[in-house]
Write a protein that holds these residues in place. Structure first.
Motif, PDB file in Angstrom:
ATOM      1  N   SER A  25       0.817  -1.216   0.000  1.00  0.00           N
ATOM      2  CA  SER A  25       0.000   0.000   0.000  1.00  0.00           C
ATOM      3  C   SER A  25       0.851   1.267   0.000  1.00  0.00           C
ATOM      4  O   SER A  25       0.598   2.193  -0.776  1.00  0.00           O
ATOM      5  CB  SER A  25      -0.941  -0.007   1.213  1.00  0.00           C
ATOM      6  OG  SER A  25      -1.722   1.154   1.228  1.00  0.00           O
ATOM      7  N   SER A  26       1.860   1.311   0.843  1.00  0.00           N
ATOM      8  CA  SER A  26       2.752   2.481   0.893  1.00  0.00           C
ATOM      9  C   SER A  26       3.537   2.630  -0.401  1.00  0.00           C
ATOM     10  O   SER A  26       3.722   3.741  -0.908  1.00  0.00           O
ATOM     11  CB  SER A  26       3.722   2.371   2.068  1.00  0.00           C
ATOM     12  OG  SER A  26       3.023   2.358   3.290  1.00  0.00           O
TER      13      SER A  26
ATOM     14  N   THR B 190       1.195   4.024  -3.120  1.00  0.00           N
ATOM     15  CA  THR B 190       0.984   5.464  -2.930  1.00  0.00           C
ATOM     16  C   THR B 190       2.194   6.250  -3.414  1.00  0.00           C
ATOM     17  O   THR B 190       2.067   7.268  -4.106  1.00  0.00           O
ATOM     18  CB  THR B 190       0.696   5.767  -1.454  1.00  0.00           C
ATOM     19  OG1 THR B 190      -0.508   5.073  -1.075  1.00  0.00           O
ATOM     20  CG2 THR B 190       0.523   7.253  -1.202  1.00  0.00           C
TER      21      THR B 190
END
Length: 164
Positions: free
Chosen positions: A79-80, A83
Motif C-alpha cells: 500500500s505504501s 501510494t
C-alpha cells in the motif's frame, strides 16, 4: 526526442504502472513478497527498485539528486509503495509537461550512484529512464506469471488504443 514524445512516455509509464499495480494488488502478501528467481528476488523488491531508479534519475533531471542505492527498499508494504508510485508518476508527468526542447537538446552532467562523474545527452538519459522502467516492469510481469494472478498486457499499443 520532442517534449510531446516525452509527455507520451510519461503518460504511458503512469498507465503501465497503474495496470501492473492493479494486478499485483490481487496477490496475497505471501505471494507478493515470495522469494523468486530474479535479480531483485521478489515482486515487491523489483517494484521498489523501479521506484528507486525513478527517484534517482528524475532527481538528477530536476537538479536535486537523491542519495539512494539501487537495492534500497523504500517501502515495506504494498500500500505504501503504491501510494509512492502514484506520487512519483505524477512527478514524472509534471516534469515531462514542463520540459523545453532546449533542455532535451542539451547534455546533463551528473554523478552516478558509484560517485563517478558523467555528462550525457539529456534525451538519451530520459529514454534510458523510461526504458529502465519498462525493462523491470517486464520482470514483474514474468514473476506474476509464476502466480495465480495473470500478468496484464502492458504493450504501449494497448495504452495508445485505450486513448482513442
Amino acid at each position: 526526442m520532442t517534449p510531446n514524445e516525452l509527455i507520451q512516455l510519461a503518460e504511458y509509464n503512469k498507465w503501465a504502472n497503474q495496470t501492473l499495480y492493479k494486478s499485483c494488488a490481487n496477490l496475497p502478501e505471501a505471494d507478493y513478497k515470495a522469494e523468486r528467481p530474479s535479480f531483485f528476488g521478489s515482486i515487491h523488491n523489483t517494484l521498489n527498485h523501479i521506484l528507486v531508479g525513478d527517484k534517482i534519475w528524475f532527481g538528477r533531471f530536476e537538479g536535486a539528486p537523491e542519495k539512494l542505492s539501487l537495492s534500497d527498499i523504500l517501502y515495506q508494504d504494498f500500500s505504501s509503495l503504491q501510494t509512492a508510485r502514484e506520487s512519483e508518476d505524477a512527478r514524472i508527468l509534471k516534469y515531462a509537461q514542463s520540459i523545453s526542447q532546449d533542455t532535451l537538446d542539451n547534455d546533463l552532467s551528473y554523478k552516478n550512484v558509484a560517485g563517478d562523474n558523467h555528462c550525457d545527452p539529456m534525451s538519451a538519459l530520459l529514454r534510458h529512464a523510461f526504458n529502465h522502467q519498462t525493462h523491470h516492469r517486464g520482470q514483474v510481469h514474468c514473476l506474476l506469471s509464476q502466480t495465480d494472478v495473470p500478468p496484464p498486457s502492458l504493450d504501449i499499443m494497448y495504452y495508445l488504443r485505450a486513448q482513442d
